[in-house]
Design a protein around this motif. Structure first.
Motif, short mmCIF file in Angstrom:
data_model
loop_
_atom_site.label_atom_id
_atom_site.label_comp_id
_atom_site.label_asym_id
_atom_site.label_seq_id
_atom_site.Cartn_x
_atom_site.Cartn_y
_atom_site.Cartn_z
N TYR A 100 0.80 -1.23 0.00
CA TYR A 100 0.00 0.00 0.00
C TYR A 100 0.84 1.29 0.00
O TYR A 100 0.58 2.19 -0.80
CB TYR A 100 -0.97 -0.01 1.19
CG TYR A 100 -1.79 1.25 1.30
CD1 TYR A 100 -2.88 1.45 0.44
CD2 TYR A 100 -1.48 2.25 2.22
CE1 TYR A 100 -3.63 2.61 0.52
CE2 TYR A 100 -2.22 3.41 2.30
CZ TYR A 100 -3.30 3.59 1.45
OH TYR A 100 -4.04 4.75 1.52
N PRO A 101 1.87 1.42 0.89
CA PRO A 101 2.67 2.66 0.87
C PRO A 101 3.39 2.88 -0.47
O PRO A 101 3.47 4.01 -0.95
CB PRO A 101 3.69 2.44 2.00
CG PRO A 101 3.10 1.39 2.86
CD PRO A 101 2.31 0.52 1.95
N MET A 102 3.89 1.80 -1.07
CA MET A 102 4.58 1.90 -2.35
C MET A 102 3.64 2.40 -3.44
O MET A 102 3.99 3.30 -4.22
CB MET A 102 5.15 0.53 -2.74
CG MET A 102 5.88 0.52 -4.07
SD MET A 102 6.37 -1.14 -4.58
CE MET A 102 4.79 -1.86 -5.04
N ILE A 103 2.44 1.84 -3.49
CA ILE A 103 1.45 2.26 -4.49
C ILE A 103 1.05 3.71 -4.26
O ILE A 103 0.90 4.49 -5.22
CB ILE A 103 0.20 1.34 -4.42
CG1 ILE A 103 0.56 -0.10 -4.80
CG2 ILE A 103 -0.91 1.86 -5.34
CD1 ILE A 103 1.05 -0.30 -6.21
N SER A 104 0.89 4.11 -3.01
CA SER A 104 0.53 5.49 -2.68
C SER A 104 1.60 6.47 -3.13
O SER A 104 1.30 7.55 -3.66
CB SER A 104 0.28 5.63 -1.18
OG SER A 104 -0.77 4.81 -0.76
#
Length: 206
Positions: free
Chosen positions: A48-52
């Motif tokens: 999730y953090p990477m995609i964000s």
């Protein structure tokens, strides 16, 4: 005039196949990551953090940073991959999460093998979400790929031709190449979406 030149077609092939490779790689990676995220919470929380971050950073920043690590010749592959990945991942994950819970319970009760669950349930549930993601991603990957080439200026690319037209104030070439980009982008989008529809029909008949 451009159509009569061999270099014109070489530039189109150079750019087209690199952006296509970036799109297909991101689509495969997005589907696999979405499947893992749907089954394992820890993977979803890690991704999730990477995609964000990918969603929030401007494309121009990615291009400039990527030039540090990648040769300009393959820059459009990497940038297309980065832009498409979050779109496909998010849409496919949503499709998996929206799968009918009652049908899943029924499958567990009757002990239906996993391969049939994927074939007859998940593919039909996820396909509309995947198609929706592709409709968005196809245009974005082409725009970002060309932008990467304009900044990186790899030899023999469409982006290089656009940059040269700007430097030499060659307005007619600039409009001609822009028109070519629009035509190829539309061809790319319509062809891929048509292929997806045929694949969907094939699975429905199985």
């Amino acid at each position: 005039q451009l159509v009569m030149e061999a270099e014109f077609w070489k530039s189109i092939c150079f750019t087209f196949f690199r952006i296509l490779l970036g799109f297909l790689s991101a689509s495969i990676a997005g589907i696999l990551l979405a499947a893992l995220s749907a089954n394992f919470l820890i993977i979803r929380e890690l991704i999730y953090p990477m995609i964000s971050v990918i969603k929030s950073i401007p494309v121009a920043s990615f291009i400039i940073l990527a030039l540090v690590w990648f040769p300009s010749r393959n820059l459009s592959i990497f940038i297309s991959f980065l832009i498409v990945l979050p779109v496909i991942y998010t849409n496919v994950l949503r499709g998996i999460q929206e799968t009918d819970k009652q049908l899943l319970e029924m499958i567990k009760i009757f002990g239906i093998p996993k391969k049939f669950t994927i074939k007859y349930l998940y593919i039909f549930q996820v396909m509309p979400f995947f198609q929706s993601g592709c409709e968005i991603a196809l245009g974005l990957c082409w725009k970002s790929g060309i932008a990467a080439e304009v900044i990186g200026m790899p030899d023999g690319s469409i982006g290089e031709k656009l940059q040269q037209a700007k430097i030499y104030l060659d307005t007619k070439d600039l409009f001609a190449w822009t028109f070519v980009i629009v035509i190829i982008s539309l061809f790319f989008e319509k062809s891929f979406l048509s292929l997806l529809k045929k694949i969907n029909i094939y699975f429905e008949r199985m």
